[in-house]
Design a protein around this motif. Structure first.
Motif, mmCIF file in Angstrom:
data_model
loop_
_atom_site.group_PDB
_atom_site.id
_atom_site.type_symbol
_atom_site.label_atom_id
_atom_site.label_comp_id
_atom_site.label_asym_id
_atom_site.label_seq_id
_atom_site.Cartn_x
_atom_site.Cartn_y
_atom_site.Cartn_z
ATOM 1 N N GLY A 83 18.747 -109.720 -20.302
ATOM 2 C CA GLY A 83 19.747 -108.917 -20.996
ATOM 3 C C GLY A 83 19.994 -107.566 -20.359
ATOM 4 O O GLY A 83 21.070 -106.975 -20.536
ATOM 5 N N ALA A 84 19.029 -107.037 -19.605
ATOM 6 C CA ALA A 84 19.208 -105.739 -18.943
ATOM 7 C C ALA A 84 20.292 -105.792 -17.867
ATOM 8 O O ALA A 84 20.829 -104.759 -17.468
ATOM 9 C CB ALA A 84 17.890 -105.253 -18.339
ATOM 10 N N PHE A 85 20.626 -107.003 -17.407
ATOM 11 C CA PHE A 85 21.705 -107.142 -16.429
ATOM 12 C C PHE A 85 23.080 -107.163 -17.100
ATOM 13 O O PHE A 85 24.091 -106.925 -16.447
ATOM 14 C CB PHE A 85 21.532 -108.414 -15.603
ATOM 15 N N ALA A 86 23.115 -107.475 -18.401
ATOM 16 C CA ALA A 86 24.384 -107.551 -19.146
ATOM 17 C C ALA A 86 25.414 -108.365 -18.376
ATOM 18 O O ALA A 86 26.550 -107.950 -18.185
ATOM 19 C CB ALA A 86 24.904 -106.154 -19.476
ATOM 20 N N ASP A 87 25.002 -109.542 -17.922
ATOM 21 C CA ASP A 87 25.862 -110.412 -17.121
ATOM 22 C C ASP A 87 25.799 -111.830 -17.681
ATOM 23 O O ASP A 87 24.816 -112.546 -17.464
ATOM 24 C CB ASP A 87 25.390 -110.406 -15.668
ATOM 25 N N PRO A 88 26.822 -112.262 -18.428
ATOM 26 C CA PRO A 88 26.807 -113.605 -19.007
ATOM 27 C C PRO A 88 26.768 -114.732 -17.974
ATOM 28 O O PRO A 88 26.490 -115.875 -18.314
ATOM 29 C CB PRO A 88 28.094 -113.680 -19.820
ATOM 30 N N ARG A 89 27.003 -114.403 -16.710
ATOM 31 C CA ARG A 89 26.966 -115.421 -15.648
ATOM 32 C C ARG A 89 25.593 -115.532 -14.998
ATOM 33 O O ARG A 89 25.413 -116.285 -14.046
ATOM 34 C CB ARG A 89 28.011 -115.091 -14.585
ATOM 35 N N PHE A 90 24.612 -114.764 -15.496
ATOM 36 C CA PHE A 90 23.275 -114.796 -14.914
ATOM 37 C C PHE A 90 22.734 -116.229 -14.972
ATOM 38 O O PHE A 90 22.995 -116.954 -15.924
ATOM 39 C CB PHE A 90 22.339 -113.850 -15.678
ATOM 40 N N PRO A 91 21.970 -116.655 -13.958
ATOM 41 C CA PRO A 91 21.450 -118.030 -13.946
ATOM 42 C C PRO A 91 20.621 -118.355 -15.191
ATOM 43 O O PRO A 91 19.890 -117.509 -15.713
ATOM 44 C CB PRO A 91 20.562 -118.061 -12.691
ATOM 45 N N ALA A 92 20.753 -119.572 -15.647
ATOM 46 C CA ALA A 92 20.023 -120.043 -16.831
ATOM 47 C C ALA A 92 18.535 -120.200 -16.530
ATOM 48 O O ALA A 92 18.144 -120.382 -15.383
ATOM 49 C CB ALA A 92 20.592 -121.385 -17.284
ATOM 50 N N PRO A 93 17.700 -120.136 -17.561
ATOM 51 C CA PRO A 93 16.266 -120.348 -17.351
ATOM 52 C C PRO A 93 15.977 -121.764 -16.871
ATOM 53 O O PRO A 93 16.682 -122.711 -17.228
ATOM 54 C CB PRO A 93 15.645 -120.115 -18.729
ATOM 55 N N THR A 94 14.934 -121.879 -16.059
ATOM 56 C CA THR A 94 14.482 -123.186 -15.581
ATOM 57 C C THR A 94 13.074 -123.500 -16.076
ATOM 58 O O THR A 94 12.557 -124.574 -15.822
ATOM 59 C CB THR A 94 14.501 -123.234 -14.036
ATOM 60 N N VAL A 95 12.454 -122.541 -16.774
ATOM 61 C CA VAL A 95 11.088 -122.699 -17.264
ATOM 62 C C VAL A 95 11.024 -122.171 -18.697
ATOM 63 O O VAL A 95 11.618 -121.136 -19.006
ATOM 64 C CB VAL A 95 10.087 -121.915 -16.375
ATOM 65 N N SER A 96 10.286 -122.875 -19.562
ATOM 66 C CA SER A 96 10.036 -122.443 -20.935
ATOM 67 C C SER A 96 8.533 -122.524 -21.175
ATOM 68 O O SER A 96 7.936 -123.592 -21.016
ATOM 69 C CB SER A 96 10.786 -123.356 -21.911
ATOM 70 N N VAL A 97 7.910 -121.383 -21.529
ATOM 71 C CA VAL A 97 6.453 -121.340 -21.682
ATOM 72 C C VAL A 97 6.049 -120.984 -23.113
ATOM 73 O O VAL A 97 6.821 -120.405 -23.863
ATOM 74 C CB VAL A 97 5.805 -120.354 -20.677
ATOM 75 N N TYR A 98 4.812 -121.330 -23.446
ATOM 76 C CA TYR A 98 4.220 -121.113 -24.781
ATOM 77 C C TYR A 98 5.044 -121.788 -25.872
ATOM 78 O O TYR A 98 5.228 -121.240 -26.965
ATOM 79 C CB TYR A 98 4.034 -119.618 -25.076
ATOM 80 N N GLU A 99 5.498 -122.998 -25.596
ATOM 81 C CA GLU A 99 6.326 -123.705 -26.560
ATOM 82 C C GLU A 99 5.584 -124.068 -27.841
ATOM 83 O O GLU A 99 6.217 -124.337 -28.855
ATOM 84 C CB GLU A 99 6.961 -124.934 -25.918
ATOM 85 N N GLU A 100 4.246 -124.032 -27.830
ATOM 86 C CA GLU A 100 3.514 -124.297 -29.072
ATOM 87 C C GLU A 100 3.775 -123.191 -30.102
ATOM 88 O O GLU A 100 3.536 -123.382 -31.291
ATOM 89 C CB GLU A 100 2.006 -124.471 -28.831
#
Length: 130
Positions: A97-114
């Motif tokens: 969010g600090a980039f304030a750029d809606p075109r920023f690449p999407a996440p490829t990793v999700s951690v601590y899903e528990e």
């Protein structure tokens, strides 16, 4: 590629050259408390590619596991602009969010899903870690 991350008032910035080596979302309790949201979203860059500017206050936060991170936030508006993962000294992470750029690449990793809220649905093309 050059991007600039900034706090809300613009006093603290981080100029980044190049693409992130990792874009992730984290559902750990420490990130939930720090962001005030159900997860955090951040991009990791080689330290040599990040040039911070401005005055920052620092806060060291222990992680759910591991050594945690040193967060750099603006002493005026309070927004976190970048942080140093203590277990990864060659990298700097920046909240997306600090980039304030809606075109920023999407996440490829999700951690601590528990610890993920039941209603959160990570993007389909993500590597998942419990």
């Amino acid at each position: 590629m050059e991007r600039i991350a900034s706090c809300s008032c613009g006093q603290l910035t981080a100029r980044v050259v190049g693409e992130p080596v990792r874009v992730s979302i984290c559902h750990c309790l420490a990130c939930q408390r720090r962001t005030g949201g159900p997860f955090s979203a951040q991009a990791r860059f080689p330290r040599a590619d990040v040039a911070p500017a401005g005055e920052s206050s620092q806060y060291v936060q222990a992680g759910d596991e591991g050594p945690g991170a040193r967060f750099h936030f603006c002493p005026r508006c309070g927004a976190t602009v970048y942080y140093e993962p203590l277990g990864l000294p060659d990298y700097v992470s920046i909240p997306i969010g600090a980039f304030a750029d809606p075109r920023f690449p999407a996440p490829t990793v999700s951690v601590y899903e528990e610890r993920m809220h039941a209603w959160v649905v990570p993007p389909a093309a993500v590597e998942h870690f419990r």
